[in-house]
Write a protein that holds these residues in place. Structure first.
Motif: not given
Length: 261
Positions: A110-111, A221-223, A117-119, A124-125
């Protein structure tokens, strides 16, 4: 294609014949047959010169060519990248560990998103799902050590309350650690942290704190050490990864929503 004689061609050719006749009348009467050949020779030379020197893509001075120009079709949208490449996966130690442990998971690009907030805006889920992104904060206290705190995006961290929940004694001064410490302890840059990054803590001197509300989600969900991708897995599989890959039992605490923290 429609052919139309250009008016300037007719004028130029008439002038050429007029000049030729005025200068060559005596010769024409004697050598008419030879001059006729010369006349056609000059005409063909002029025609070739005029054609080559003034030709253009959609208009010629002798002939107007009504051509239909077609423009190449330009895509209105770009296809989004749907998955990471094999090389990107093989170069990521967290993803490689998940594969080696046969833990079910899904990683998607994703970007780049450096904040929660950006994530949520960039990836968006579904509103009807029970999944959740994470917000990750890396704190350091000179006396009590370092803490990686992973919470749900809608919750917040009050450092004073966190100190009490962790039962830290004496003076507590939890502050966000700088990027140099983050790189040294978790092997990733600011904005790329997720709970699985605890695997990179070779010195075992960082305490992982998990928001208990995340354990009630369908998937977390995480980086995976990079902020342009996220990895989703169930809470049970996340706990399994933490135990088997990092040898970590996280501290599980309750956190309040932002407006209540």
């Amino acid at each position: 294609m429609q052919l139309i004689f250009s008016p300037d061609f007719s004028r130029c050719y008439g002038c050429l014949l007029s000049i030729f006749k005025r200068g060559c009348n005596p010769i024409i009467s004697t050598f008419s047959s030879q001059l006729l050949k010369v006349n056609w020779f000059f005409f063909l030379c002029y025609l070739l010169f005029y054609f080559l020197s003034n030709a253009s893509y959609n208009r010629l001075p002798i002939f107007q060519l009504n051509l239909i120009k077609t423009e190449p079709i330009k895509p209105t949208t770009q296809l989004a990248k749907m998955s990471l490449s094999d090389e990107e996966i093989s170069n990521n130690p967290l993803l490689q560990k998940l594969l080696s442990l046969s833990i079910p998971h899904s990683t998607y690009p994703h970007p780049a998103s450096t904040t929660s907030d950006e994530l949520q805006a960039n990836a968006p889920l579904p509103s009807d799902s029970n999944d959740s992104h994470t917000k990750n904060l890396f704190f350091k206290d000179k006396k009590h050590g370092m803490y990686l705190v992973t919470i749900a995006p809608e919750n917040d961290v009050n450092t004073k309350e966190l100190g009490k929940l962790l039962k830290l004694e004496g003076k507590v001064n939890l502050r966000l650690a700088d990027e140099a410490v983050l790189m040294d302890k978790l092997g990733c840059k600011k904005g790329c942290v997720g709970p699985m990054a605890i695997m990179m803590n070779a010195d075992k001197d960082v305490t992982l704190v998990l928001d208990e509300s995340l354990l009630k989600k369908t998937k977390i969900h995480s980086h995976p050490l990079r902020n342009d991708a996220s990895t989703s897995l169930t809470p049970e599989d996340l706990l399994k990864f933490l135990k088997e890959a990092a040898g970590v039992e996280p501290t599980i605490l309750a956190f309040s929503p932002k407006d209540e923290a």
